[in-house]
Design a protein around this motif. Structure first.
Motif, mmCIF file in Angstrom:
data_model
loop_
_atom_site.group_PDB
_atom_site.id
_atom_site.type_symbol
_atom_site.label_atom_id
_atom_site.label_comp_id
_atom_site.label_asym_id
_atom_site.label_seq_id
_atom_site.Cartn_x
_atom_site.Cartn_y
_atom_site.Cartn_z
ATOM 1 N N ILE A 169 0.849 -1.192 0.000
ATOM 2 C CA ILE A 169 0.000 0.000 0.000
ATOM 3 C C ILE A 169 0.888 1.246 0.000
ATOM 4 N N TRP A 170 1.084 1.805 -1.158
ATOM 5 C CA TRP A 170 2.001 2.937 -1.343
ATOM 6 C C TRP A 170 1.222 4.218 -1.588
ATOM 7 N N ARG A 171 1.654 5.304 -0.946
ATOM 8 C CA ARG A 171 1.032 6.615 -1.173
ATOM 9 C C ARG A 171 2.126 7.676 -1.206
ATOM 10 N N ASP A 172 1.782 8.800 -1.845
ATOM 11 C CA ASP A 172 2.749 9.905 -1.913
ATOM 12 C C ASP A 172 2.853 10.654 -0.589
ATOM 13 N N THR A 173 1.790 10.547 0.215
ATOM 14 C CA THR A 173 1.784 11.246 1.508
ATOM 15 C C THR A 173 1.552 10.225 2.621
ATOM 16 N N PRO A 174 1.958 10.550 3.833
ATOM 17 C CA PRO A 174 1.793 9.578 4.936
ATOM 18 C C PRO A 174 0.359 9.549 5.449
ATOM 19 N N GLY A 175 -0.531 8.957 4.696
ATOM 20 C CA GLY A 175 -1.930 8.874 5.107
ATOM 21 C C GLY A 175 -2.819 8.729 3.894
ATOM 22 N N ASP A 176 -4.046 8.289 4.146
ATOM 23 C CA ASP A 176 -5.013 8.109 3.073
ATOM 24 C C ASP A 176 -6.384 8.130 3.727
ATOM 25 N N PRO A 177 -7.267 9.036 3.291
ATOM 26 C CA PRO A 177 -8.600 9.081 3.913
ATOM 27 C C PRO A 177 -9.392 7.793 3.726
ATOM 28 N N ASN A 178 -8.979 6.967 2.762
ATOM 29 C CA ASN A 178 -9.691 5.704 2.555
ATOM 30 C C ASN A 178 -9.153 4.582 3.430
ATOM 31 N N ILE A 179 -8.163 4.884 4.271
ATOM 32 C CA ILE A 179 -7.624 3.890 5.202
ATOM 33 C C ILE A 179 -7.795 4.443 6.614
ATOM 34 N N GLY A 180 -8.848 3.997 7.264
ATOM 35 C CA GLY A 180 -9.241 4.597 8.534
ATOM 36 C C GLY A 180 -8.636 3.932 9.742
ATOM 37 N N CYS A 181 -7.329 3.676 9.707
ATOM 38 C CA CYS A 181 -6.718 3.054 10.883
ATOM 39 C C CYS A 181 -5.223 3.346 10.909
ATOM 40 N N GLY A 182 -4.663 3.267 12.094
ATOM 41 C CA GLY A 182 -3.226 3.450 12.277
ATOM 42 C C GLY A 182 -2.593 2.149 12.710
ATOM 43 N N THR A 183 -1.469 2.220 13.424
ATOM 44 C CA THR A 183 -0.868 0.986 13.926
ATOM 45 C C THR A 183 -1.797 0.386 14.983
ATOM 46 N N VAL A 184 -1.621 -0.903 15.225
ATOM 47 C CA VAL A 184 -2.536 -1.617 16.109
ATOM 48 C C VAL A 184 -2.450 -1.096 17.541
ATOM 49 N N ASN A 185 -1.239 -0.879 18.018
ATOM 50 C CA ASN A 185 -1.075 -0.271 19.334
ATOM 51 C C ASN A 185 0.346 0.281 19.475
ATOM 52 N N ASP A 186 0.647 0.837 20.626
ATOM 53 C CA ASP A 186 1.918 1.543 20.817
ATOM 54 C C ASP A 186 3.145 0.633 20.682
ATOM 55 N N THR A 187 2.962 -0.666 20.909
ATOM 56 C CA THR A 187 4.093 -1.586 20.752
ATOM 57 C C THR A 187 4.706 -1.421 19.366
ATOM 58 N N PHE A 188 3.849 -1.148 18.381
ATOM 59 C CA PHE A 188 4.291 -1.144 16.991
ATOM 60 C C PHE A 188 4.577 0.256 16.456
ATOM 61 N N GLY A 189 4.540 1.242 17.316
ATOM 62 C CA GLY A 189 4.873 2.598 16.896
ATOM 63 C C GLY A 189 3.640 3.464 16.760
ATOM 64 N N LYS A 190 3.874 4.765 16.634
ATOM 65 C CA LYS A 190 2.765 5.721 16.581
ATOM 66 C C LYS A 190 2.275 5.937 15.151
ATOM 67 N N ASP A 191 3.155 5.684 14.186
ATOM 68 C CA ASP A 191 2.861 6.066 12.815
ATOM 69 C C ASP A 191 2.777 4.825 11.937
ATOM 70 N N ALA A 192 1.670 4.703 11.196
ATOM 71 C CA ALA A 192 1.462 3.529 10.348
ATOM 72 C C ALA A 192 2.007 3.723 8.934
ATOM 73 N N TRP A 193 2.650 4.881 8.683
ATOM 74 C CA TRP A 193 3.171 5.147 7.346
ATOM 75 C C TRP A 193 4.655 5.422 7.437
ATOM 76 N N LYS A 194 5.423 4.765 6.557
ATOM 77 C CA LYS A 194 6.873 4.983 6.584
ATOM 78 C C LYS A 194 7.374 5.343 5.184
ATOM 79 N N LEU A 195 8.234 6.353 5.139
ATOM 80 C CA LEU A 195 8.813 6.777 3.863
ATOM 81 C C LEU A 195 9.881 5.777 3.435
ATOM 82 N N ASP A 196 9.745 5.291 2.208
ATOM 83 C CA ASP A 196 10.796 4.438 1.654
ATOM 84 C C ASP A 196 11.646 5.292 0.715
ATOM 85 N N PRO A 197 12.931 5.470 1.015
ATOM 86 C CA PRO A 197 13.747 6.412 0.251
ATOM 87 C C PRO A 197 13.973 5.983 -1.203
ATOM 88 N N THR A 198 13.961 4.677 -1.467
ATOM 89 C CA THR A 198 14.196 4.220 -2.849
ATOM 90 C C THR A 198 13.038 4.633 -3.754
#
Ligand SMILES: [Ca+2]
Ligand SMILES: [Ca+2]
Length: 545
Positions: A169-198
């Motif tokens: 699931i790739w997007r140009d920005t860190p978020g998508d209004p059609n994806i209404g959820c973040g990471t499952v809980n704090d164990t896995f981090g606060k942000d569900a989107w990560k920039l891939d530099p390549t």
């Protein structure tokens, strides 16, 4: 004497003490051939309803080569011990190649074995040796995400135009209004989107950043993951424990068990149904119950974990109200469709040891296990629960490592787990909680499990019998019956941890008095009522006839 269906063996029961003058008169009755019954119940399509499952953390189970890491050869060498305990099926935590960011739930290759654990040939050997003992093998199917080291992701991240560009699931920005959820809980981090530099885009991950979510809206992903399931079914596994299966698809309104995910589950079930006697169990993400996971009762999961009891039992046992322990089972009985079979746990690799949930009070983890092993549902014992393993303190991956410490087999150096340095430190009090010591102690947690599992074995009422929970006139006495077509059992649990109780249960309508099969206590029929006596924090199983 009432004649029972099936193979009969006449068994003479007596107290068998030397001073026969004081002994009660011997009772004779027709008893079923329990080993034959067990074999019958564990054969065919419904085997899983009667089986006792055991979750194995291969890495911490048995090290065969001295590198400090458990492996498949080690597990194979312990099959006899598992059989002696009364285990009928294994659920293996992920055994695939992995960078181990999430203890193997980050899979780098779905079709191979982690080199620390062995090779595909070892897996095949495990399957054949387990099957030779009548032990089935389920593998963990982790389909929501792969590792970021999986070849699919390596290709997907390489450009915006490669053949697998749309597999994640790739997007140009860190978020998508059609994806209404973040990471499952704090164990896995606060942000569900990560920039891939390549690729210079963001990818979506509900768990660790090293676990990108697959894009199930791409039909190629649907086919590729179903092919993974087919690969293991063709290899001979008996089924799957499906990791966070509710999270496959995302939508703007939510990401949990949405209709598209349910449609995928039906496809997976149809695939399984093409093979004889294969089953799948869902890791529910709903702590209020498991009923949604069964669909019609025939088109989704054979089993789903009921975490309303499984992860929350510490609360009712901290109080003394019997009705609070009974509630999750009453709920399931009300809500589940016909054919549903809950999976029952009192711990897993995701939560702390039962020892902790019990606040270190032995009678609590024993009673919790008693309920797990006698209420409707298929029990899944997490490795080491049968020894009351204590939590560890060393963290290698994350806080859940407290319940992932090595199994303790003996008093020897390395506690029989390894001749080398274990990959993670042992839990507390290993000299008290190893199999060698507990096997020799009739009052140990191990002896409790072994006896209870042997009482349960070959008795259809436990795997498939109807449940009746009856209120006693004493709110600290939990009283329930399980009945098959020709046998009735009464279970009693004392919630009061300080005093024994005698209680009356109106409307029990028992066919006779109770014969104590397990634990301590007494059960007498008084007309339509039953009178029961249970010691402080006690458990008892009575056969009634
Ligand atoms: Ca090893
Ligand atoms: Ca997903």
């Amino acid at each position: 004497m009432r004649l029972l269906a099936g193979t009969l063996a006449l068994i003479l029961l007596c107290s068998c003490s030397s001073d026969a003058a004081d002994a009660p008169p011997p009772v004779t009755y027709a008893e079923k051939d329990r080993p034959a019954e067990a074999k019958r119940l564990l054969t065919g399509r419904d085997w899983y309803r009667h089986a006792v499952f055991y979750e194995v953390n291969i890495r911490s189970f048995q090290d065969a080569d001295g590198d400090g890491i458990g492996d498949l050869k080690g597990l194979i060498s312990r099959l006899d011990d598992l059989q002696a305990l009364g285990v009928d099926a294994l659920w293996l935590m992920p055994m695939y190649p992995t960078p181990f960011v999430d203890s193997g739930y980050d899979i780098a290759d779905y079709r191979d074995i982690n080199r620390d654990y062995g090779a595909l040939a070892d897996f095949d050997e495990l399957l054949s040796k387990a099957h030779a003992r009548g032990i089935r093998v389920m593998v963990d199917l982790v389909l929501n995400h792969t590792s970021d080291q999986h070849a699919w992701f390596t290709e997907s991240r390489s450009s915006k135009t490669n053949p697998k560009a749309d597999w994640y699931i790739w997007r140009d920005t860190p978020g998508d209004p059609n994806i209404g959820c973040g990471t499952v809980n704090d164990t896995f981090g606060k942000d569900a989107w990560k920039l891939d530099p390549t690729r210079n885009q963001y990818y979506f991950h509900r768990f660790y950043a090293g676990q990108p979510d697959l894009n199930y809206r791409n039909p190629e992903v649907v086919q590729a993951t179903l092919d993974v399931a087919k690969f293991w079914l063709d290899r001979g596994v008996d089924g799957f424990r499906c990791d966070v299966i509710a999270l496959l698809y995302e939508s703007k309104d939510g990401c949990d068990f949405i209709p598209e995910t349910q449609e995928y589950i039906r496809k997976l079930r149809a695939l399984l149904d093409g093979y004889p006697d294969r089953v799948m169990v869902a890791e529910s993400t709903d702590y209020s119950g498991s009923s949604a996971y069964y669909g019609t009762g025939k088109d989704m999961f054979h089993m789903a974990f009921n975490f309303q009891y499984g992860y929350l039992w510490g609360l009712p046992f901290a109080g003394n109200a019997a009705k609070n322990v009974a509630r999750p089972f009453e709920d399931s009985a009300k809500k589940n469709p016909e054919g549903a079979q809950d999976g029952l746990v009192i711990g897993s690799h995701d939560v702390n040891r039962a020892f902790v949930a019990a606040r270190e009070i032995e009678s609590r983890w024993l009673r919790a296990a008693f309920v797990q092993l006698t209420m409707p549902g298929t029990p899944y014992i997490y490795y080491g629960e049968e020894l009351a393993l204590r939590p560890g303190t060393q963290v290698v991956v994350d806080g859940r490592d407290s319940a992932r410490t090595p199994m303790l087999w003996s008093k020897a150096a390395g506690f029989g787990f390894t001749t080398g340095k274990p990959w993670i430190a042992f839990g507390a009090e290993p000299e008290k909680t190893n199999l060698e010591v507990e096997k020799a102690d009739p009052k140990s947690t191990y002896s409790f499990y072994r006896k209870l599992l042997s009482v349960r074995r070959g008795r259809e009422a436990f795997g498939g019998g109807a449940l009746q929970i009856l209120a006693a006139d004493d709110p600290t006495v939990l009283f329930y019956t399980r009945a098959s077509s020709d046998e009735t059992y009464v279970m009693v649990v004392g919630m009061d941890e300080d005093d024994g109780h005698t209680a009356t249960v109106a409307g029990a309508n028992l066919p006779g008095d109770g014969q104590l099969l397990f634990g301590e206590g007494a059960l007498v029929r008084e007309g339509s009522a039953a009178k029961v006596t249970i010691p402080a924090a006690g458990t008892a199983i009575f056969r009634v006839r």
